[in-house]
Design a protein around this motif. Structure first.
Motif, short mmCIF file in Angstrom:
data_model
loop_
_atom_site.label_atom_id
_atom_site.label_comp_id
_atom_site.label_asym_id
_atom_site.label_seq_id
_atom_site.Cartn_x
_atom_site.Cartn_y
_atom_site.Cartn_z
N PHE A 176 34.88 90.90 30.59
CA PHE A 176 34.42 89.65 31.15
C PHE A 176 33.08 89.28 30.54
O PHE A 176 32.38 90.11 29.97
N VAL A 177 32.75 88.02 30.64
CA VAL A 177 31.50 87.50 30.12
C VAL A 177 30.75 86.89 31.29
O VAL A 177 31.33 86.14 32.08
N THR A 178 29.46 87.21 31.43
CA THR A 178 28.64 86.60 32.47
C THR A 178 27.77 85.54 31.81
O THR A 178 27.03 85.84 30.89
N SER A 179 27.88 84.32 32.29
CA SER A 179 27.06 83.25 31.75
C SER A 179 25.66 83.34 32.33
O SER A 179 25.40 84.10 33.25
N THR A 180 24.77 82.53 31.80
CA THR A 180 23.40 82.53 32.32
C THR A 180 23.34 82.05 33.76
O THR A 180 22.40 82.35 34.46
N GLY A 219 25.18 83.14 36.09
CA GLY A 219 25.64 84.20 36.98
C GLY A 219 27.12 84.15 37.31
O GLY A 219 27.58 84.80 38.23
N ILE A 220 27.89 83.38 36.54
CA ILE A 220 29.33 83.30 36.76
C ILE A 220 30.02 84.15 35.71
O ILE A 220 29.84 83.94 34.51
N SER A 221 30.79 85.13 36.16
CA SER A 221 31.56 85.99 35.26
C SER A 221 32.95 85.38 35.09
O SER A 221 33.56 84.94 36.06
N THR A 222 33.43 85.34 33.84
CA THR A 222 34.75 84.79 33.57
C THR A 222 35.57 85.81 32.78
O THR A 222 35.01 86.65 32.08
N VAL A 223 36.88 85.69 32.88
CA VAL A 223 37.79 86.58 32.17
C VAL A 223 38.77 85.70 31.39
O VAL A 223 39.37 84.78 31.95
N GLU A 224 38.95 86.02 30.11
CA GLU A 224 39.93 85.30 29.29
C GLU A 224 41.34 85.56 29.84
O GLU A 224 41.60 86.65 30.35
N PRO A 225 42.23 84.59 29.74
CA PRO A 225 43.57 84.76 30.31
C PRO A 225 44.28 86.06 29.88
O PRO A 225 44.91 86.71 30.71
N ALA A 226 44.16 86.46 28.64
CA ALA A 226 44.85 87.66 28.17
C ALA A 226 44.31 88.94 28.80
O ALA A 226 45.00 89.96 28.82
N ASP A 227 43.08 88.89 29.33
CA ASP A 227 42.44 90.08 29.89
C ASP A 227 42.44 90.11 31.41
O ASP A 227 41.93 91.06 32.01
N VAL A 273 37.77 83.05 41.70
CA VAL A 273 38.80 82.06 41.41
C VAL A 273 40.01 82.80 40.85
O VAL A 273 39.88 83.57 39.90
N LEU A 274 41.16 82.59 41.48
CA LEU A 274 42.42 83.14 41.00
C LEU A 274 43.17 82.06 40.25
O LEU A 274 43.24 80.91 40.71
N ASP A 275 43.71 82.40 39.08
CA ASP A 275 44.49 81.43 38.33
C ASP A 275 45.87 81.24 38.98
O ASP A 275 46.16 81.85 40.01
N ARG A 276 46.68 80.41 38.38
CA ARG A 276 47.98 80.08 38.98
C ARG A 276 48.93 81.27 39.04
O ARG A 276 49.93 81.23 39.75
N GLU A 277 48.62 82.34 38.31
CA GLU A 277 49.44 83.55 38.34
C GLU A 277 48.87 84.60 39.30
O GLU A 277 49.36 85.72 39.36
N GLY A 278 47.82 84.24 40.03
CA GLY A 278 47.23 85.16 40.99
C GLY A 278 46.29 86.18 40.38
O GLY A 278 45.99 87.20 40.99
N ARG A 279 45.81 85.89 39.16
CA ARG A 279 44.90 86.81 38.47
C ARG A 279 43.45 86.35 38.64
O ARG A 279 43.18 85.14 38.68
N VAL A 280 42.52 87.30 38.70
CA VAL A 280 41.11 86.97 38.87
C VAL A 280 40.58 86.39 37.56
O VAL A 280 40.55 87.07 36.53
N ALA A 281 40.16 85.12 37.60
CA ALA A 281 39.70 84.41 36.41
C ALA A 281 38.19 84.27 36.36
O ALA A 281 37.61 84.18 35.27
N ALA A 282 37.53 84.23 37.51
CA ALA A 282 36.08 84.02 37.54
C ALA A 282 35.51 84.56 38.84
O ALA A 282 36.22 84.66 39.85
N ARG A 283 34.21 84.90 38.78
CA ARG A 283 33.52 85.40 39.97
C ARG A 283 32.05 85.01 39.91
O ARG A 283 31.44 85.03 38.86
#
Length: 197
Positions: A38-42, A44-52, A166-176
């Motif tokens: 995951f990547v944390t932006s400045t 403070g929001i962490s995001t995960v690419e769909p493949a991960d 945030v959960l994407d449409r497949e129920g995966r954690v996309a952001a925090r």
């Protein structure tokens, strides 16, 4: 594990989760829930690419109003999960923003679900929802059991109160986010997931 030890182990797990949340209550922490990409932006929001992305675990139980709710039933929609407590000042500060964005995004198929934690009885939490006009349900999780089971290792778990996922449409954690959010920062977190096809 012997049957007599199982309840004790479950209690110890719940106490551990409550202790972690107590130590980080109403404050931000950083880091992930294990080996995640995951990547944390400045901001403070962490995001995960769909493949991960990894699927959230079981997030089901009774709401504050006593209704059954299973987040898995919302698969196919983007789901915003907000972990909150009625006693938490940042939770009170962000509540009007969540109400606003939940109403704005409902027509786009975005569902909001709260997880109320560390409120030993429902009365203050129900008063919180009434005071702020919260239009979406909150699972009642006073001991943090849902938080522990709902975000297994490899996902971005909530680590403070408030936490927003945030959960994407497949129920995966996309952001925090582990910080109080206003409507602009919340939209910054949710809009990219809504735009995914």
């Amino acid at each position: 594990m012997s049957p007599s030890r199982a309840p004790r182990a479950a209690l110890l797990t719940a106490v551990t989760v409550a202790g972690v949340l107590l130590l980080s209550a109403c404050g931000g922490t950083s880091g992930g829930g294990g080996n995640v990409n995951f990547v944390t932006s400045t901001g403070g929001i962490s995001t995960v690419e769909p493949a991960d992305r990894k699927s959230a675990g079981k997030l089901a139980g009774k709401t504050l109003e006593g209704e059954e709710l299973d987040v898995a039933d919302l698969k196919g929609k983007v789901v915003v999960i907000n972990v909150w407590g009625s006693w938490c000042s940042p939770c009170r500060a962000e509540a009007p923003h969540f109400v606003k964005v939940a109403k704005e995004l409902k027509p786009q198929g975005v569902e909001f679900v709260g997880i109320n934690t560390r409120d030993p009885n429902k009365s203050p939490a129900l008063a919180f929802e009434k005071d702020y006009g919260v239009p979406y349900p909150s699972l009642y999780d006073p001991a943090g059991k849902l938080i522990l089971s709902g975000f297994p290792r490899g996902t971005l778990p909530p680590q403070s109160i408030p936490s927003t996922l945030v959960l994407d449409r497949e129920g995966r954690v996309a952001a925090r986010s582990l910080q109080e959010l206003d409507d602009k920062r919340l939209r910054k977190m949710v809009d990219p997931v809504v735009a995914e096809k």
